[in-house]
Design an enzyme around this catalytic site. Structure first.
Site, PDB file in Angstrom:
ATOM      1  N   ASP A 118       3.653  -2.020   1.309  1.00  0.00           N
ATOM      2  CA  ASP A 118       4.305  -1.926   2.618  1.00  0.00           C
ATOM      3  C   ASP A 118       5.554  -1.070   2.476  1.00  0.00           C
ATOM      4  O   ASP A 118       6.224  -1.106   1.441  1.00  0.00           O
ATOM      5  CB  ASP A 118       4.683  -3.320   3.135  1.00  0.00           C
ATOM      6  CG  ASP A 118       3.482  -4.115   3.619  1.00  0.00           C
ATOM      7  OD1 ASP A 118       2.491  -3.494   4.050  1.00  0.00           O
ATOM      8  OD2 ASP A 118       3.534  -5.356   3.584  1.00  0.00           O
ATOM      9  N   ASP A 136      -1.627  -1.380   8.862  1.00  0.00           N
ATOM     10  CA  ASP A 136      -1.255  -2.419   9.828  1.00  0.00           C
ATOM     11  C   ASP A 136      -1.092  -1.841  11.229  1.00  0.00           C
ATOM     12  O   ASP A 136      -1.477  -2.466  12.219  1.00  0.00           O
ATOM     13  CB  ASP A 136       0.045  -3.113   9.400  1.00  0.00           C
ATOM     14  CG  ASP A 136      -0.067  -3.821   8.068  1.00  0.00           C
ATOM     15  OD1 ASP A 136      -1.186  -4.231   7.690  1.00  0.00           O
ATOM     16  OD2 ASP A 136       0.968  -3.955   7.391  1.00  0.00           O
TER      17      ASP A 136
END
Length: 163
Positions: A118, A136
């Site tokens: 991330d 995402d």
């Protein structure tokens, strides 16, 4: 045509996701960050859980298997739903492609690193959103398109029913 749309969108999502993650892995050490604006930073974190840090516990391994099964189940559901959709429902196929591409992007990370990379970090006035990635974004975009499709799709009567 439906599967071409799904495959194309999934490929674009996967390419953008893995490309941006490769840059992060190459340019930022783990747990480092670069402030970009007063509300956004590029960071390098590893998420062993689900979206937005849910079930993020690097000390356990059962999440890997849970999220692997969830990815495979999502792909099967998309294929089944795509088969039953009407050919003109292109928004639906774009949504499916975005979800599949995002799911595959995070799946590749889980297989490679046992965690998801991330790097998009937003915050403001003491409020901090958990870091996330391009996969995402595509999954959320696909979900929004599915909701919009459910509102925009014409209500056609079922066979054998009277209107």
């Amino acid at each position: 045509m439906r599967y071409r749309i799904i495959a194309f969108v999934a490929f674009v999502a996967l390419l953008l996701d893995q490309g941006t993650k490769a840059l992060v892995l190459q340019q930022l050490p783990l747990d480092a960050g670069i402030p970009v604006t007063s509300f956004f930073s590029l960071v390098h974190v590893q998420n062993h859980g689900a979206a937005f840090g849910f079930l993020n516990d690097p000390g356990t391994t059962w999440q890997f298997w849970l999220f692997t099964l969830a990815t495979l189940a999502a792909i099967v559901v998309v294929v089944v739903m795509a088969r039953s959709a009407k050919e003109h429902e292109r928004m639906l196929f774009v949504a499916f492609g975005a979800i599949v591409g995002g799911a595959l992007g995070n799946f590749i990370d889980r297989v490679r690193f046992r965690a998801v990379v991330d790097f998009l970090d937003f915050y403001w006035a003491g409020w901090h959103w958990p870091a996330f990635n391009v996969a995402d974004v595509f999954i959320c975009f696909g979900a929004v398109l599915l909701v919009l499709h459910s509102f925009c799709a014409p209500n056609t009567p079922k066979e054998g029913s009277r209107t």
